[in-house]
Each structure stands twice: as structure tokens, then as C-alpha cells.
Motif scaffolding. Sequence first.
Motif, short mmCIF file in Angstrom:
data_model
loop_
_atom_site.label_atom_id
_atom_site.label_comp_id
_atom_site.label_asym_id
_atom_site.label_seq_id
_atom_site.Cartn_x
_atom_site.Cartn_y
_atom_site.Cartn_z
N HIS A 565 -18.83 19.30 36.84
CA HIS A 565 -19.67 19.40 38.91
C HIS A 565 -20.16 20.41 38.63
O HIS A 565 -21.26 20.18 39.53
CB HIS A 565 -18.64 18.65 39.75
CG HIS A 565 -17.25 18.67 39.95
ND1 HIS A 565 -17.86 20.74 40.82
CD2 HIS A 565 -15.66 18.88 39.64
CE1 HIS A 565 -16.10 20.43 40.51
NE2 HIS A 565 -15.71 20.52 40.26
N GLY A 566 -19.96 21.26 38.32
CA GLY A 566 -20.59 22.52 39.24
C GLY A 566 -20.70 22.74 40.35
O GLY A 566 -20.84 24.25 40.88
N ASN A 567 -19.28 22.80 41.16
CA ASN A 567 -19.68 23.06 42.70
C ASN A 567 -18.34 24.26 42.50
O ASN A 567 -18.07 24.40 43.58
CB ASN A 567 -18.75 21.57 43.45
CG ASN A 567 -19.86 21.08 43.19
OD1 ASN A 567 -21.45 21.12 43.52
ND2 ASN A 567 -19.87 19.53 43.54
N ASN A 568 -17.51 24.44 41.64
CA ASN A 568 -16.47 25.53 42.09
C ASN A 568 -16.61 26.92 41.64
O ASN A 568 -17.54 27.50 41.37
CB ASN A 568 -14.71 25.02 40.72
CG ASN A 568 -15.43 24.88 39.59
OD1 ASN A 568 -16.34 24.10 39.07
ND2 ASN A 568 -15.05 25.99 38.31
N ILE A 569 -16.44 27.73 42.70
CA ILE A 569 -16.64 29.07 41.87
C ILE A 569 -16.23 29.45 40.57
O ILE A 569 -15.53 29.79 40.72
CB ILE A 569 -16.06 29.72 43.11
CG1 ILE A 569 -16.24 29.48 44.64
CG2 ILE A 569 -16.31 31.31 42.88
CD1 ILE A 569 -17.63 29.35 45.11
N SER A 604 -20.89 28.84 42.59
CA SER A 604 -20.64 28.36 42.15
C SER A 604 -21.45 28.13 40.92
O SER A 604 -22.74 29.02 41.18
CB SER A 604 -20.74 26.55 42.63
OG SER A 604 -21.95 26.87 43.59
N ARG A 606 -23.82 25.52 40.76
CA ARG A 606 -24.87 25.09 41.85
C ARG A 606 -25.58 26.21 42.61
O ARG A 606 -26.97 26.17 42.79
CB ARG A 606 -24.83 23.55 42.19
CG ARG A 606 -24.39 22.93 41.24
CD ARG A 606 -23.76 21.34 42.02
NE ARG A 606 -23.77 20.53 41.19
CZ ARG A 606 -24.93 19.44 40.88
NH1 ARG A 606 -25.58 19.91 40.95
NH2 ARG A 606 -24.69 18.12 39.71
N GLY A 607 -25.00 26.60 43.10
CA GLY A 607 -25.31 27.92 43.55
C GLY A 607 -25.78 29.15 42.98
O GLY A 607 -26.90 29.51 43.75
N TYR A 608 -25.68 29.61 42.17
CA TYR A 608 -25.92 29.84 40.79
C TYR A 608 -27.72 29.91 40.55
O TYR A 608 -28.96 31.03 41.33
CB TYR A 608 -25.52 29.81 40.45
CG TYR A 608 -26.10 31.53 38.63
CD1 TYR A 608 -26.10 32.56 39.30
CD2 TYR A 608 -26.72 31.15 37.54
CE1 TYR A 608 -26.27 33.77 38.01
CE2 TYR A 608 -27.10 31.85 36.99
CZ TYR A 608 -27.49 32.93 36.85
OH TYR A 608 -28.34 34.07 35.75
N ASN A 610 -29.58 27.76 42.46
CA ASN A 610 -30.43 27.54 43.89
C ASN A 610 -30.67 29.13 44.29
O ASN A 610 -31.78 29.46 44.33
CB ASN A 610 -29.27 27.27 44.45
CG ASN A 610 -29.24 26.03 44.55
OD1 ASN A 610 -29.57 24.96 43.94
ND2 ASN A 610 -27.74 24.99 45.11
N PRO A 624 -25.40 17.44 35.96
CA PRO A 624 -23.82 17.87 35.83
C PRO A 624 -23.36 17.40 34.17
O PRO A 624 -23.98 16.25 33.64
CB PRO A 624 -22.86 16.46 37.13
CG PRO A 624 -24.33 16.40 36.96
CD PRO A 624 -24.83 16.68 37.01
#
Length: 700
Positions: A565-569, A604, A606-608, A610, A624
Amino acid sequence: MANPIRVGLIGAGYIADWHAEALAATPGVTISAVCDLNESAAKASAIPHGARVFTTLAALIDAQLCDAVHILTPPNAHEEIATECLTAGIHVLVEKPVCESGDAAAGMLASAEQGGARFHAGHNFLGLPSYERMKAAMTAGDYGRISSAEITWALPLAPLRSGPYNLWLLREPKNLVLELGPHLVAFAHDLFGPVEVLHAEASKPVMLPGDDPRPQTIRVLARAGHVDVTFTMAMVETVDDRSVTLRGSSARARLDFAQDVLVVERENAADLVANPLRKQLELTWQHRREGWKNALVQARSLNTQNPYGRSFRGMNRAIYGAIADRTPVDARFSGESAVAVMRTLDAVLDALPAEVLAVKAPAVRSRDPKPTAMVIGGTGFIGRALTRRLVVDGRDVRVLSRGRHGPFPDLPDQVETVTASLYDLDALTEAMQGIDVVFNLAKSMDKTWADALVNDVGVTTRIAMASEQAGVKRLVYTGTIASYDMSDPGVTITEDTGFPADMSDRNIYARSKAECERQLMKLHAERGLPVVIARPGIVVGPGGPLQHWGIGRWHGAGAVRIWGHGNNILPFVLIDDVADGLVRMIDAPVTGQSFNLIGEPMLSARGYFNEIHKALGAKIRVVPGNLHAFYASDAVKYGLKKYALRRPGVIRPSLADWKSRAHFSPFDNRRPKTALGWQPETDRPAFVDKAIARANLFGF
């Protein structure tokens, strides 16, 4: 039935696999020999085809086992090898570029005429079925009178930004033109005849180590008869566009030669209301037809006939069909075509500004280095950063490399590059004389466990034995966090977290690196091997790639399917912090210990992405990845490879292995902080600045 044409492969690198698979599918042809200075590489290519192995060209020629050879070595060796083979009466096919100049190509053609042999140019894309359809339609006048053509190679060239920098491709700026240009010029020459170069320019330079610039975009304006031709070579991170577009009075035809897709846009005679609708419906139908056609080809061949592979098959059919039938050489692949293409590339190089092609002189050595540290794998991403950090700390470094050209032209007094086979214990031991610390960053990406035992585990053990014999005081080995089971978010991983006892259901890389660690720790326990093990996380920063497969499965520079899902660190770590951690392992009293070099929790997946969008203005399509779907799809591929294609040594990674790619389990990085005094970056804006904003991810 006539005897098959016996073909030898000279050079057993990456491209040899493509040639071998295409030859195996070519009627009337058999692979009889493989020649490479690296005997193990030659054996790996030869064994599946029952071919003889040679390590010298003279031995191959003397054996008289080959009617023809494919020359697949670095281009600077093509002319000499081809001349010897042609003079001996052996037909040759030379990978592009066939040589480094038009004069050299002409000399090779003369050798062919003298030896009574055929000289072929490896312009493989001219063998694509879709290209053959395009040429036939143009010749028949279906596109009308052609006024202009755009021939493009726009594909990221990662080595320009992240290495390895010791490739022939990067030694001189002109080599980029020689490497990519033949694809484009061969199309123009085959379609329109002689090409006249009018103008050439280069842009978007990138600095190689030592501030040595290389252009990443090259544009050429040319003319072939009445056709205006534009050639574009773009190597930055860009959408893949490898195409030939013909503009004619009756139609515009676009060939995507990377995908083997031909689409023709025409006008129609409908009224003004229906005309645009009919035009777009016709294009839609063509795209669907091409997509289904290629999907069916892939399905029928069990994914063994992608467009690139089909281009080699088409080329081979034309070449060996003509040899078997004793008919003239197909003009697309003839020696005369090779000379014409190379003459055009000579003109391109003459038209480029002198400063673009200038080779920066390496710094003058004022003293001989006195290395006390050796880096094996020093031309890679981590190895380059480590070597430069060692120099900053006042150490001279010996870098073990396959060639004499390393990425340290600005450090001649501190860095020496040496060659030694990783399969030769005596050579490794000799190379380690006078060395206090050896960093083993080598890795081997193998397809079977049997190969991994030889090329990874065997090599790692041999390096350890050589370091013992040479009296090395500290051996630092880089393993990988991929060897852990990271599938459970409820389990925090520390250095005390063990690897599974049975790793036969893990991917080969993770399993192999874990076995390397096991063998090294066994040598430490039994013989006192002074080894320390480092396991870097997902390493980012200047010199690293945009398309990092530790984050997801990439589909070009603009789209990525992340693992999970890409939400974990994720366990990101800066390249400079990794180099710092490795250096701290030299003198610390930590023999026999291991350290996970994981930075502070930051981003994460996704954070990367972003942050890439915010810092660089580039929005990458992030999708995902359903890990259960990955696992199921892999199970189908496993069955096809094992039972339909009967490939030996095929493995099927477990569901936990797929989940581990998402790095669900968090890491505790206290041990390297406590034992080594290691301090990774703690400030998020500073981390983002180093990992993304100043990392030159897109090349410009």
C-alpha cells in the motif's frame, strides 16, 4: 538435409543472451562455440547450447568450429576481432556500433572481400516485423510522398547519473553518439538512402566524477534525398519514445520500435462532422489491433518473444537465410550499410561543437598511491561514495575493478584501480598485499541457486580466504536487509533478529546474501576471520537512481507500482551516512558483529514520491501493488518456466518474501549508534534536500 551453419559468440556479456536466444530459434543454425576472457562467463553462455568454450580468439579460429561468429565485445575491440575472423574466411555479425569510425568499417569490409566472407552489421531493429511493414507500405506509396521524418531514441541512460562509470560507453562523449546513433541512422539509410548531416547540437550535460561533462540530449538535422530528417537522442529520465515517424502527403506513420507497434494516421472523405470521429475511431482500432497482436505473440511464446527479441530473430532469419541459400546479403545488414551508417556518424561528430566532444584530461599523478584500504565493488553506488570518504579521511585506496577505467580520474594520487579475477585466489591475495582493511561490496545477480553458490557465495568465501592469507586486519562485508523476513509490521527488526533457517522459498538474492553471511561468520568462529557485516537499507542520495527497485516495480520514469500500500515507513538511509557507517567499522572493536545501517524514520513510499513532486515538480504515477496478486502471478510464471519451458533451477518465492519487499517490519537502529558512534541524518528537511532535491534524479 544440409549441415547447420555453426555460429560462435565472441563475448559473453549481457547482449550475448539475446543473440543466443535468437540463434537458438533460427532455422538451420547451431551455436557451436562461446569465447570470452572470463571462462566462467563463457561457460554460463555455452552450456545451455552444448557449445565449446574458448578464452582466446586464436584458439577459436584454430578449432575451425565456426562458419560465422557474432562479435559482442566492447566496440573498441570490434575492428581487430572482425578483421581476424574475416581474413580467416569466417562470416561475422558485429554488434552496433560495428566500430568507432567509417574508415574502420571500410577496412572491415575490405577484409571481408579479401577473405571471401560476409560482414554484417547488427542493426537489429531493422528486423522487426512492424518495421518491415512500414518500409513496404512506404515503398508502395501508401503514405504518399514523404517530406520529413523524425527518428527518436528517448530512453533514460542510468549509468550517466548513477554509474557504473568504467563502461566504454562513458569513456568519451563521442561514444554516446556511436552507441545510440546506429539505431537511428540505420533506419534513415535503409528507408531513404545516403544521409547528409546539416547541423548537430547537444544539451543537458551531466557531470561524471571528476567534473567530466557528458551531453544527455543530442539533436541532428539531416537530409536524405528530398526528405528532411531529424534525429533525437535523449538520455535523461523521460518517457520511453523510441520511434520512427514518417510524414507523407497521404498519411503519417509512426513506428514504436521498442514495442513493435505501427500506427498510420490518414485523412478520410467523410463530411466535416463525421470526419474527426472516423479518424479517431480508425486510430483506436489500430492501437487495439497492435496491442492484441503483441499480447497474443507473448502468450503463445510464453513471454519469450518480446519486441527486442523479435528484432534479433528477424535479423538472423535474413542473414542466415541468405547464407544458406547463397543469395546476396540483405542490404539492411550488409557491410556496405555498416560503412554508410558509420560515415554518417562521423559527420554527426564533425558537426557537434568541439567543446561537447572534448575529453577532460585526467589529473596528473604526482605520487604513487600507497593504499591501505581496498574496495571490491568500488565502481558501484556505495563503493564510489565509500572510496571518496576514505580519501577524505586520509587513506589511499585500491579499487578492484574489471577494467582499468574507474570513476576517480580526479584522485590519481590517492586511488589506484587494479584488476584481479574474483575466481582466482592467488590473484586476490596478491592484490591485497599491504592492505589493512578490505570492503567487500561485490554482489552477483544470479538466476539460479547453483549459479549463486558459485558467483556470490563462492566469491565471498574466496575473498575472505584471500584476506586471511594476505594478513588483512579487518574485512567489512555488505549484506542486505532483504535477507530478513520483513512481512510482519508487528515485528521490530534488530541485529539479533535471525534469518530463517530454511530460505529456499526466498528470492535468490536475499537467500544468497544470507548464505554469504553464514559462511563468513563460520570462518570467524572457527578461524578468527576479522569480519564485520553491514546491511544498508534503501540507499538514496546523489549518484543513486530515480528508478529504485527497493521502492517498487518501475514502468519507465513516470510510473511505479509500489510494493504494497505504500503507507508504512521505509528504511531509507543517505548514501553519505552509509559511507560513514562503513568507515567507522574499520577500527571499532566490533569483530564478528553485524549492523543494520538504517536511517531515522522519515518517509513512506508515498511520502517519498510526494516529496519528489514538491521538490522537483515531477508527479510520478504511483499505484499500490497488491502483494497477493504479485505472488499469484509469480506462481503462474513459475509453473510455465518449470513445466512448459523446462528451465532448470527455477524458484518460487513465498508470500512472505513478496511482503518483505514492502518492508512492513520497522527497524531499530540503536546498535550502530551505540557501538560505532554512528549518527544518521535526523532532520527531515535536510534528509529530503540530500535524498531528492540535490540528488539529480532526473538528470537535469
